[in-house]
Design an enzyme around this catalytic site. Structure first.
Site, PDB file in Angstrom:
ATOM      1  N   LYS A   1      -7.973   2.385  -2.332  1.00 54.96           N
ATOM      2  CA  LYS A   1      -8.196   2.404  -1.044  1.00 54.96           C
ATOM      3  C   LYS A   1      -8.778   3.748  -0.618  1.00 54.96           C
ATOM      4  O   LYS A   1      -8.277   4.882  -0.576  1.00 54.96           O
ATOM      5  CB  LYS A   1      -6.906   2.156  -0.173  1.00 54.96           C
ATOM      6  CG  LYS A   1      -7.160   1.548   1.259  1.00 54.96           C
ATOM      7  CD  LYS A   1      -7.605   0.225   1.052  1.00 54.96           C
ATOM      8  CE  LYS A   1      -7.726  -0.431   2.635  1.00 54.96           C
ATOM      9  NZ  LYS A   1      -6.741  -0.044   3.550  1.00 54.96           N
TER      10      LYS A   1
ATOM     11  N   GLU B   1       0.730  -1.276  -0.273  1.00 55.36           N
ATOM     12  CA  GLU B   1       0.152  -0.169   0.208  1.00 55.36           C
ATOM     13  C   GLU B   1       0.962   1.269   0.005  1.00 55.36           C
ATOM     14  O   GLU B   1       1.713   1.646   1.033  1.00 55.36           O
ATOM     15  CB  GLU B   1      -0.995   0.116   1.228  1.00 55.36           C
ATOM     16  CG  GLU B   1      -2.001   1.047   1.218  1.00 55.36           C
ATOM     17  CD  GLU B   1      -3.102   0.960   2.295  1.00 55.36           C
ATOM     18  OE1 GLU B   1      -3.889   0.198   1.775  1.00 55.36           O
ATOM     19  OE2 GLU B   1      -3.154   1.676   3.401  1.00 55.36           O
TER      20      GLU B   1
ATOM     21  N   ASN C   1     -10.193  -6.985   8.285  1.00 58.02           N
ATOM     22  CA  ASN C   1      -9.224  -5.746   8.907  1.00 58.02           C
ATOM     23  C   ASN C   1      -9.007  -6.000  10.241  1.00 58.02           C
ATOM     24  O   ASN C   1      -9.838  -6.170  11.161  1.00 58.02           O
ATOM     25  CB  ASN C   1      -9.874  -4.445   8.573  1.00 58.02           C
ATOM     26  CG  ASN C   1      -9.175  -3.158   8.921  1.00 58.02           C
ATOM     27  OD1 ASN C   1      -7.940  -3.549   9.353  1.00 58.02           O
ATOM     28  ND2 ASN C   1      -9.376  -2.080   8.292  1.00 58.02           N
TER      29      ASN C   1
ATOM     30  N   GLU D   1     -14.407  -5.416   2.692  1.00 57.18           N
ATOM     31  CA  GLU D   1     -13.819  -5.515   4.131  1.00 57.18           C
ATOM     32  C   GLU D   1     -14.845  -5.776   5.429  1.00 57.18           C
ATOM     33  O   GLU D   1     -15.854  -4.914   5.425  1.00 57.18           O
ATOM     34  CB  GLU D   1     -12.821  -4.109   4.464  1.00 57.18           C
ATOM     35  CG  GLU D   1     -12.329  -4.179   5.582  1.00 57.18           C
ATOM     36  CD  GLU D   1     -11.558  -2.832   5.777  1.00 57.18           C
ATOM     37  OE1 GLU D   1     -10.616  -2.473   4.930  1.00 57.18           O
ATOM     38  OE2 GLU D   1     -11.903  -2.129   6.823  1.00 57.18           O
TER      39      GLU D   1
ATOM     40  N   GLU E   1      -5.765  -7.752   6.381  1.00 52.18           N
ATOM     41  CA  GLU E   1      -5.367  -6.485   6.207  1.00 52.18           C
ATOM     42  C   GLU E   1      -4.951  -5.797   7.733  1.00 52.18           C
ATOM     43  O   GLU E   1      -5.570  -6.129   8.648  1.00 52.18           O
ATOM     44  CB  GLU E   1      -6.611  -5.567   5.895  1.00 52.18           C
ATOM     45  CG  GLU E   1      -7.223  -5.972   4.667  1.00 52.18           C
ATOM     46  CD  GLU E   1      -8.706  -5.370   4.537  1.00 52.18           C
ATOM     47  OE1 GLU E   1      -9.526  -5.445   3.719  1.00 52.18           O
ATOM     48  OE2 GLU E   1      -8.828  -4.206   4.980  1.00 52.18           O
ATOM     49  N   SER E   2      -3.928  -5.116   7.617  1.00 50.15           N
ATOM     50  CA  SER E   2      -3.431  -4.326   8.634  1.00 50.15           C
ATOM     51  C   SER E   2      -2.632  -4.851   9.717  1.00 50.15           C
ATOM     52  O   SER E   2      -2.950  -6.058  10.139  1.00 50.15           O
ATOM     53  CB  SER E   2      -4.495  -3.475   9.616  1.00 50.15           C
ATOM     54  OG  SER E   2      -5.469  -2.707   8.581  1.00 50.15           O
TER      55      SER E   2
ATOM     56  N   LYS F   1       1.013   4.687   1.304  1.00 44.73           N
ATOM     57  CA  LYS F   1      -0.063   5.308   2.413  1.00 44.73           C
ATOM     58  C   LYS F   1       0.958   6.461   2.874  1.00 44.73           C
ATOM     59  O   LYS F   1       1.446   6.331   3.803  1.00 44.73           O
ATOM     60  CB  LYS F   1      -0.275   4.217   3.202  1.00 44.73           C
ATOM     61  CG  LYS F   1      -0.936   4.551   4.617  1.00 44.73           C
ATOM     62  CD  LYS F   1      -1.009   3.350   5.417  1.00 44.73           C
ATOM     63  CE  LYS F   1      -1.960   3.531   6.813  1.00 44.73           C
ATOM     64  NZ  LYS F   1      -2.121   2.428   7.559  1.00 44.73           N
TER      65      LYS F   1
HETATM   66  O1  LIG Z   1      -4.290   3.425   9.019  1.00 40.01           O
HETATM   67  C1  LIG Z   1      -4.923   4.088   9.797  1.00 40.01           C
HETATM   68  O2  LIG Z   1      -4.328   4.773  10.580  1.00 40.01           O
HETATM   69  C2  LIG Z   1      -6.585   3.992   9.592  1.00 40.01           C
HETATM   70  C3  LIG Z   1      -7.017   4.894  10.267  1.00 40.01           C
HETATM   71  C4  LIG Z   1      -8.597   4.915  10.433  1.00 40.01           C
HETATM   72  C5  LIG Z   1      -9.132   4.222   9.484  1.00 40.01           C
HETATM   73  C6  LIG Z   1      -8.265   3.219   8.518  1.00 40.01           C
HETATM   74  C7  LIG Z   1      -7.178   3.267   8.699  1.00 40.01           C
HETATM   75  N1  LIG Z   1      -6.378   2.398   7.747  1.00 40.01           N
HETATM   76  C8  LIG Z   1      -6.643   1.894   6.615  1.00 40.01           C
HETATM   77  C9  LIG Z   1      -6.020   0.709   6.059  1.00 40.01           C
HETATM   78  O3  LIG Z   1      -7.047  -0.019   6.010  1.00 40.01           O
HETATM   79  C10 LIG Z   1      -4.681   0.368   6.307  1.00 40.01           C
HETATM   80  O4  LIG Z   1      -4.069   1.512   5.430  1.00 40.01           O
HETATM   81  C11 LIG Z   1      -4.343  -0.709   5.598  1.00 40.01           C
HETATM   82  O5  LIG Z   1      -4.993  -1.969   5.973  1.00 40.01           O
HETATM   83  C12 LIG Z   1      -2.843  -1.309   5.773  1.00 40.01           C
HETATM   84  O6  LIG Z   1      -2.463  -1.182   7.290  1.00 40.01           O
HETATM   85  P1  LIG Z   1      -1.211  -1.167   7.835  1.00 40.01           P
HETATM   86  O7  LIG Z   1      -0.485  -2.126   7.171  1.00 40.01           O
HETATM   87  O8  LIG Z   1      -1.350  -1.460   9.090  1.00 40.01           O
HETATM   88  O9  LIG Z   1      -0.634   0.255   7.608  1.00 40.01           O
END
Ligand SMILES: O=C(O)c1ccccc1NCC(=O)[C@H](O)[C@H](O)COP(=O)(O)O
Length: 255
Positions: free
Chosen positions: A114, A53, A179, A158, A209-210, A55
């Site tokens: 996204k 991603e 997520n 999601e 995810e995340s 980001k």
């Molecule tokens: O990433 C955040 O802080 C966030 C806050 C509020 C709503 C959504 C958020 N993230 C969106 C996502 O889905 C993530 O960018 C994506 O899953 C990647 O996550 P990561 O690998 O933990 O950066």
């Protein structure tokens, strides 16, 4: 749908901003790059399918990444990413539809848009191969899925718990993301994926995810049933350069 109640203030603010977006003039029609085929290609080459991603920032991230998103995208592909995700939400994530356009032109893997898409007109902001629909925020999920597919998009739906998974499956989702980040408080817990994954039918493509940054975390999500991993922070803010941060996850099964 009662989408504001019980949400982190940052998420409530994201939804307010999404509702205030201008309506695009034209409907998009996309010829998409096949996401499942990209995952299959990665598997057949011995790579863990990773959606990397772009980001620039987020409500849980300090500062903004000023590097060129196109450069980052190329480095992710060099590191073996099967697909890319590009944030297009401007106010809270530093994204833009222009960034997605540039990235999609520069790479040949599928690109996920996204964003927080709440109504049909939001689908028309830009062409992408895949769009994200977040069950919690979409009132008419079957209608939005149909509207997205009519335009040619593949859809990553999601969920965060079993009840949302049921809504996704009832609506006909064939690619589901669980997520690990709870949008009520923004806390990340990898046990979320582990608790929901056993309830996902085998013929549904399942994305974790995340909160995945270390090879051991990637391997843990794979053991729990993830067909693919969506990773932002662990790649763009990981310990090495972006190519290497991506590679250590795409080669993580042996760890
Ligand atoms: O990433 C955040 O802080 C966030 C806050 C509020 C709503 C959504 C958020 N993230 C969106 C996502 O889905 C993530 O960018 C994506 O899953 C990647 O996550 P990561 O690998 O933990 O950066």
């Amino acid at each position: 749908m009662d989408s504001i109640e019980g949400l982190a203030p940052a998420v409530a603010s994201i939804l307010d901003a999404a509702r205030a977006r201008p309506t695009p003039d034209e409907r998009v029609a996309v010829t998409p790059r096949d996401l499942r085929a990209a995952f299959a290609r990665a598997e057949s080459d011995g790579r863990v399918p990773v959606i990397a991603e772009v980001k620039p920032t987020s409500p849980t991230t300090e500062g903004t990444d000023e590097r060129d998103p196109v450069e980052l995208a190329r480095e992710m592909v060099d590191g073996g990413a099967a697909a890319l995700s590009v944030l297009t939400e401007p106010e809270h994530f530093g994204g833009s539809v222009e960034t997605l356009r540039r990235v999609r032109e520069a790479v040949d893997v599928p690109v996920l848009r996204k964003d927080f898409l709440l109504e049909e007109s939001h689908l028309d902001a830009v062409e992408a191969d895949v769009v994200l629909l977040i069950v919690r925020f979409v009132d008419d999920l079957p209608g939005m899925l149909a509207a997205a597919r009519d335009r040619g998009f593949q859809v990553l739906v999601e969920v965060h718990d079993e009840a949302e998974l049921e809504r996704a499956l009832d609506a006909g989702a064939d690619v589901v993301g669980v997520n690990n980040r709870d949008l009520a408080n923004l806390v990340v817990n990898l046990e979320t994926f582990e608790s929901v994954a056993p309830h996902v039918p085998d013929d549904v493509t399942l994305v974790a995810e995340s909160g995945i940054a270390l090879p051991a975390e990637a391997a843990r999500m794979r053991r729990a049933g993830a067909d693919a991993l969506l990773v932002g922070t662990g790649i763009v803010r990981g310990p090495s350069d972006v190519t290497e941060n991506t590679r250590r996850l795409t080669t993580s099964m042996t760890q």
